[in-house]
Design a protein around this motif. Structure first.
Motif, PDB file in Angstrom:
ATOM      1  N   GLU A  97       0.823  -1.206   0.000  1.00 47.44           N
ATOM      2  CA  GLU A  97       0.000   0.000   0.000  1.00 47.44           C
ATOM      3  C   GLU A  97       0.860   1.259   0.000  1.00 47.44           C
ATOM      4  OE1 GLU A  97      -2.406   0.909   3.371  1.00 47.44           O
ATOM      5  OE2 GLU A  97      -0.945   0.151   4.812  1.00 47.44           O
ATOM      6  N   LEU A  98       0.321   2.294  -0.599  1.00 51.36           N
ATOM      7  CA  LEU A  98       0.985   3.590  -0.657  1.00 51.36           C
ATOM      8  C   LEU A  98       0.525   4.445   0.515  1.00 51.36           C
ATOM      9  CD1 LEU A  98       0.466   4.270  -4.458  1.00 51.36           C
ATOM     10  CD2 LEU A  98       2.619   3.605  -3.369  1.00 51.36           C
ATOM     11  N   PRO A  99       1.450   5.080   1.226  1.00 57.47           N
ATOM     12  CA  PRO A  99       1.026   5.981   2.301  1.00 57.47           C
ATOM     13  C   PRO A  99       0.568   7.312   1.728  1.00 57.47           C
ATOM     14  CG  PRO A  99       3.405   6.002   2.127  1.00 57.47           C
ATOM     15  CD  PRO A  99       2.915   5.003   1.105  1.00 57.47           C
ATOM     16  N   SER A 100      -0.277   7.989   2.460  1.00 55.97           N
ATOM     17  CA  SER A 100      -0.655   9.345   2.077  1.00 55.97           C
ATOM     18  C   SER A 100       0.401  10.313   2.601  1.00 55.97           C
ATOM     19  CB  SER A 100      -2.023   9.704   2.657  1.00 55.97           C
ATOM     20  OG  SER A 100      -1.964   9.756   4.076  1.00 55.97           O
ATOM     21  N   GLU A 101       0.405  11.507   2.060  1.00 57.23           N
ATOM     22  CA  GLU A 101       1.363  12.510   2.528  1.00 57.23           C
ATOM     23  C   GLU A 101       1.127  12.830   3.999  1.00 57.23           C
ATOM     24  OE1 GLU A 101       2.827  17.066   1.436  1.00 57.23           O
ATOM     25  OE2 GLU A 101       1.656  15.892  -0.004  1.00 57.23           O
ATOM     26  N   GLU A 102      -0.132  12.808   4.417  1.00 56.04           N
ATOM     27  CA  GLU A 102      -0.454  13.074   5.818  1.00 56.04           C
ATOM     28  C   GLU A 102       0.147  12.005   6.728  1.00 56.04           C
ATOM     29  OE1 GLU A 102      -4.590  12.929   6.638  1.00 56.04           O
ATOM     30  OE2 GLU A 102      -4.403  13.710   8.678  1.00 56.04           O
ATOM     31  N   GLU A 103       0.098  10.744   6.301  1.00 57.91           N
ATOM     32  CA  GLU A 103       0.664   9.666   7.105  1.00 57.91           C
ATOM     33  C   GLU A 103       2.182   9.770   7.184  1.00 57.91           C
ATOM     34  OE1 GLU A 103      -2.700   6.234   6.122  1.00 57.91           O
ATOM     35  OE2 GLU A 103      -0.811   6.309   5.013  1.00 57.91           O
ATOM     36  N   VAL A 104       2.806  10.188   6.105  1.00 55.59           N
ATOM     37  CA  VAL A 104       4.262  10.265   6.069  1.00 55.59           C
ATOM     38  C   VAL A 104       4.786  11.327   7.032  1.00 55.59           C
ATOM     39  CG1 VAL A 104       6.213  10.949   4.629  1.00 55.59           C
ATOM     40  CG2 VAL A 104       4.539   9.325   3.761  1.00 55.59           C
ATOM     41  N   VAL A 105       4.136  12.470   7.083  1.00 58.44           N
ATOM     42  CA  VAL A 105       4.634  13.576   7.909  1.00 58.44           C
ATOM     43  C   VAL A 105       3.914  13.655   9.244  1.00 58.44           C
ATOM     44  CG1 VAL A 105       5.278  14.898   5.875  1.00 58.44           C
ATOM     45  CG2 VAL A 105       3.030  15.254   6.892  1.00 58.44           C
ATOM     46  N   ARG A 106       3.133  12.628   9.602  1.00 58.49           N
ATOM     47  CA  ARG A 106       2.382  12.645  10.852  1.00 58.49           C
ATOM     48  C   ARG A 106       3.328  12.842  12.032  1.00 58.49           C
ATOM     49  NH1 ARG A 106      -1.157   7.539  11.655  1.00 58.49           N
ATOM     50  NH2 ARG A 106      -2.224   8.524   9.902  1.00 58.49           N
ATOM     51  N   GLY A 107       2.951  13.755  12.925  1.00 55.52           N
ATOM     52  CA  GLY A 107       3.775  14.033  14.090  1.00 55.52           C
ATOM     53  C   GLY A 107       4.885  15.025  13.820  1.00 55.52           C
ATOM     54  N   ASN A 108       5.004  15.500  12.581  1.00 52.38           N
ATOM     55  CA  ASN A 108       6.025  16.479  12.225  1.00 52.38           C
ATOM     56  C   ASN A 108       5.349  17.760  11.750  1.00 52.38           C
ATOM     57  OD1 ASN A 108       8.612  14.681  12.291  1.00 52.38           O
ATOM     58  ND2 ASN A 108       7.138  13.512  11.095  1.00 52.38           N
ATOM     59  N   SER A 109       6.133  18.787  11.537  1.00 50.25           N
ATOM     60  CA  SER A 109       5.577  20.047  11.061  1.00 50.25           C
ATOM     61  C   SER A 109       5.088  19.898   9.627  1.00 50.25           C
ATOM     62  CB  SER A 109       6.638  21.150  11.137  1.00 50.25           C
ATOM     63  OG  SER A 109       7.766  20.809  10.347  1.00 50.25           O
ATOM     64  N   ARG A 110       4.212  20.783   9.220  1.00 54.40           N
ATOM     65  CA  ARG A 110       3.594  20.678   7.900  1.00 54.40           C
ATOM     66  C   ARG A 110       4.600  20.828   6.769  1.00 54.40           C
ATOM     67  NH1 ARG A 110      -2.163  24.000   8.300  1.00 54.40           N
ATOM     68  NH2 ARG A 110      -3.150  22.640   9.870  1.00 54.40           N
ATOM     69  N   ASP A 111       5.656  21.593   7.001  1.00 51.91           N
ATOM     70  CA  ASP A 111       6.634  21.821   5.943  1.00 51.91           C
ATOM     71  C   ASP A 111       7.770  20.806   5.998  1.00 51.91           C
ATOM     72  OD1 ASP A 111       7.759  22.685   8.280  1.00 51.91           O
ATOM     73  OD2 ASP A 111       8.668  24.492   7.426  1.00 51.91           O
ATOM     74  N   SER A 112       7.551  19.679   6.681  1.00 52.12           N
ATOM     75  CA  SER A 112       8.584  18.653   6.771  1.00 52.12           C
ATOM     76  C   SER A 112       8.434  17.668   5.621  1.00 52.12           C
ATOM     77  CB  SER A 112       8.504  17.931   8.117  1.00 52.12           C
ATOM     78  OG  SER A 112       7.271  17.238   8.235  1.00 52.12           O
ATOM     79  N   GLY A 113       9.230  16.627   5.640  1.00 52.82           N
ATOM     80  CA  GLY A 113       9.177  15.613   4.597  1.00 52.82           C
ATOM     81  C   GLY A 113       9.938  14.388   5.038  1.00 52.82           C
ATOM     82  N   LEU A 114      10.524  13.705   4.082  1.00 55.97           N
ATOM     83  CA  LEU A 114      11.329  12.521   4.348  1.00 55.97           C
ATOM     84  C   LEU A 114      12.809  12.879   4.222  1.00 55.97           C
ATOM     85  CD1 LEU A 114       9.339   9.893   2.230  1.00 55.97           C
ATOM     86  CD2 LEU A 114       9.202  10.273   4.691  1.00 55.97           C
ATOM     87  N   PRO A 115      13.662  12.226   5.051  1.00 58.91           N
ATOM     88  CA  PRO A 115      13.343  11.239   6.087  1.00 58.91           C
ATOM     89  C   PRO A 115      12.865  11.904   7.371  1.00 58.91           C
ATOM     90  CG  PRO A 115      15.696  11.600   6.031  1.00 58.91           C
ATOM     91  CD  PRO A 115      15.114  12.438   4.916  1.00 58.91           C
ATOM     92  N   ASN A 116      12.308  11.073   8.266  1.00 57.84           N
ATOM     93  CA  ASN A 116      11.951  11.526   9.599  1.00 57.84           C
ATOM     94  C   ASN A 116      12.142  10.360  10.562  1.00 57.84           C
ATOM     95  OD1 ASN A 116       9.530   9.900   9.387  1.00 57.84           O
ATOM     96  ND2 ASN A 116       8.554  11.595   8.287  1.00 57.84           N
ATOM     97  N   ALA A 117      11.636  10.482  11.767  1.00 59.18           N
ATOM     98  CA  ALA A 117      11.901   9.469  12.789  1.00 59.18           C
ATOM     99  C   ALA A 117      11.299   8.116  12.447  1.00 59.18           C
ATOM    100  CB  ALA A 117      11.377   9.946  14.145  1.00 59.18           C
ATOM    101  N   ARG A 118      10.244   8.076  11.626  1.00 63.21           N
ATOM    102  CA  ARG A 118       9.592   6.809  11.287  1.00 63.21           C
ATOM    103  C   ARG A 118      10.013   6.303   9.915  1.00 63.21           C
ATOM    104  NH1 ARG A 118       4.149   7.161  10.650  1.00 63.21           N
ATOM    105  NH2 ARG A 118       3.947   4.928  11.018  1.00 63.21           N
ATOM    106  N   TYR A 119      10.155   7.194   8.968  1.00 67.09           N
ATOM    107  CA  TYR A 119      10.587   6.829   7.616  1.00 67.09           C
ATOM    108  C   TYR A 119      12.057   7.215   7.476  1.00 67.09           C
ATOM    109  CZ  TYR A 119       5.678   6.204   6.258  1.00 67.09           C
ATOM    110  OH  TYR A 119       4.381   5.779   6.154  1.00 67.09           O
ATOM    111  N   SER A 120      12.916   6.230   7.275  1.00 67.84           N
ATOM    112  CA  SER A 120      14.358   6.468   7.372  1.00 67.84           C
ATOM    113  C   SER A 120      15.038   6.719   6.038  1.00 67.84           C
ATOM    114  CB  SER A 120      15.025   5.290   8.090  1.00 67.84           C
ATOM    115  OG  SER A 120      14.686   5.307   9.463  1.00 67.84           O
TER     116      SER A 120
END
Length: 573
Positions: free
Chosen positions: A531-554
């Motif tokens: 399944e493909l994640p939504s952009e909201e799921e990818v940046v969940r818990g981060n600021s709106r102007d964030s992206g990848l990588p983050n603490a969950r997506y490495s």
């Protein structure tokens, strides 16, 4: 001469994170001189001629009182506990969640045998048993248990919920019994260790609307592609504005990436941006423990990281209980550029060579199934793994590299009528010349990108064609009459015009699709997709102007995976 420790500090941000290395900052001074950063070797170092050594000790203690934190979102207070984790004897701090939705979303991770097994053995941490020496602080009634004897320490699952204490002193080898100088010991204490955010858990979406009647299940296999973001490119200048330093460190990211790969258990794994030293030191061994055999092809140009020279490349892994390697081909586009440029007269030859000489590579393997996959026959499968040139102003180079790869695959297909998978990071968006060539089989002068030809080599090659029939695996979401709700939800995360995901690469300054898994539709049928994640799921818990990588997506890319069904058996003649 005497050395004195002036101060110690353990940089942890708000709190230390499980699996994230702690490296104390130690200031020492010589005699009455000014304090400087510590360059004294560790006590266990075998460096000759060093009179002074740094003696380090790490301790932990349980802090009484205070609420538990969510194991997935460490910045949130826990409100619910997973009973499955408790039954599996996992450490209690890893069973807490911030709410029912958090538990529901991540329960598969707890159920996964790999995830639970790593906590069932107990035992040694950083080379020291968890039941090592201890002492009790009489004033606070806290019992400190020794957990490490090196300058750096990596908090483990057993440390979650506890505070850590670092103590160090200078030992003089010229003194009897190697005693501490002056008997002084400096130390610092951290906040409670928090669990590391868990990597994403994405479901496998069956494509029931494409099911082929009477095809046997043993004819199926899965292919995953993932650009894992080489450490030499994961700099704070690029990602540090929205990704914390501890989540950007390779030590943390590599564990998340391996956990993610272990969760999906793909039969064939195509990785890009695998740093050569990390492949040899970590990735290869970790994948071997998961049952894979790997082959690696590094790029042809090293990059200076500010500390040393490094180089990345493509790595392809296959499960040893399912496939065996029959043949391997390596494609170096630098060498292919010389062959192409030789067809042009001077000075066009030099211009074409300078334009096409890039260090990108492709790795092609021909695999044979260990056991019969269909019609009681062993099967051959050709898998190409590539990382195409990244510069967005070099669309002509991207098109040429893709065409060069396809011409090589045509030769393999001519010798054996076998299914072909082409996966990787193509650095080309849907509708680009490179992508269009892959899925339509030809490109001519009518495509707007062909007008960009500064070296004047592309016009002489047009029209560019290939004889392979290829289709993008995720376009199968739009094939047939899909009535399944999960498939329809995936369609909402894809572009209806290009039939590709809305993004596979998401940074603060860019979001788009660059990664693909192409296949030969006459020989293979896709039966499921990751399944493909939504952009909201990818940046969940981060600021709106964030992206990848983050603490969950490495990585700054997401992984793609497809399950395929062999339509008919294939074998070399």
């Amino acid at each position: 001469m005497a050395l004195t420790i002036v101060s110690t500090q353990v940089p942890t941000g708000d709190a230390p994170i499980c699996d994230v290395m702690l490296e104390p900052y130690i200031v020492i001074k010589e005699g009455d001189g000014p304090g400087t950063a510590c360059h004294v070797p560790d006590e266990g170092c075998l460096e000759s001629g060093a009179r002074f050594r740094l003696r380090s000790r790490w301790f932990r203690a349980m802090v009484h009182g205070g609420s538990a934190v969510c194991s997935v979102h460490p910045d949130r207070e826990a409100t619910i506990q997973c009973l499955l984790c408790l039954r599996a004897h996992a450490p209690a701090p890893l069973s807490f969640h911030c709410g029912p939705e958090c538990l529901k979303e991540h329960w598969r991770m707890h159920k996964d045998d790999y995830h639970l097994r790593q906590y069932q053995n107990g035992g040694v941490e950083n080379g020291y048993a968890s039941n090592g020496s201890s002492y009790r602080n009489s004033s606070s009634h806290e019992e400190w248990v020794e957990v490490g004897r090196s300058r750096c320490y990596v908090p483990t699952a057993e440390d979650v919920g506890c505070v850590l204490k670092f103590e160090c002193s200078i030992a003089d080898s010229h003194r009897p019994y190697y005693q501490d100088m002056g008997g002084l010991c400096m130390g610092s204490t951290t906040a409670r260790v928090r669990p590391a955010p868990q990597p994403p858990v994405r479901a496998i979406i069956p494509l029931r609307h494409l099911a082929v009647p009477k095809l046997r299940h043993e004819g199926r296999f899965t292919v995953l592609t993932y650009n894992i973001l080489a450490d030499l490119y994961a700099t704070g200048d690029v990602y540090g504005t929205y990704c914390p330093a501890w989540a950007l460190s390779w030590h943390y990211r590599r564990q998340n990436i391996i956990k993610e790969l272990a969760c999906y258990r793909a039969d064939i794994v195509c990785l890009q941006e695998v740093q050569s030293d990390h492949y040899e030191d970590h990735v290869r061994d970790a994948m071997q423990e998961l049952g894979y055999i790997g082959v690696f092809k590094k790029k042809t140009t090293e990059v200076y990281t500010g500390r040393e020279m490094a180089i990345d490349g493509c790595a392809t892994f296959y499960r040893r209980d399912r496939f065996a390697l029959i043949k391997k081909y390596e494609v170096e586009f630098n060498k292919a550029a010389m062959s192409t440029a030789n067809h042009f007269p001077e000075p066009q030859r030099n211009a074409a060579l300078n334009r096409l000489s890039k260090d990108n590579v492709a790795l092609i393997v021909v695999l044979e199934s260990v056991a019969p996959m269909a019609a009681r026959q062993k099967q051959l499968i050709c898998v190409a793994n590539t990382h195409i040139h990244a510069n967005p102003e070099h669309s002509d180079v991207k098109l040429w590299q893709v065409h060069t790869l396809l011409k090589g695959l045509e030769k393999i297909a001519a010798s054996a009528d076998i299914p072909i998978i082409v996966a990787g990071d193509f650095n080309s968006e849907p509708g680009s010349a490179a992508h269009t060539l892959m899925v339509t089989g030809s490109i001519d002068k009518t495509h707007p990108e062909t007008a960009h030809d500064p070296a004047q080599f592309l016009q002489t090659l047009l029209p560019v064609q290939h004889k392979l029939s290829l289709r993008s695996s995720y376009s199968a979401v739009f094939a047939g009459n899909a009535k399944d709700l999960a498939v329809q939800q995936q369609a909402m995360r894809m572009d209806p015009r290009t039939h590709e995901p809305l993004f596979t690469n998401l940074r603060r300054d860019y979001g788009g699709t660059l990664d693909y898994i192409f296949f030969t539709p006459t020989l293979l049928t896709p039966t499921a997709l990751l399944e493909l994640p939504s952009e909201e799921e990818v940046v969940r818990g981060n600021s709106r102007d964030s992206g990848l990588p983050n603490a969950r997506y490495s990585s700054d890319h997401i992984s793609l995976m497809a399950e395929f069904q062999l339509v008919i058996p294939f074998q070399l003649e």
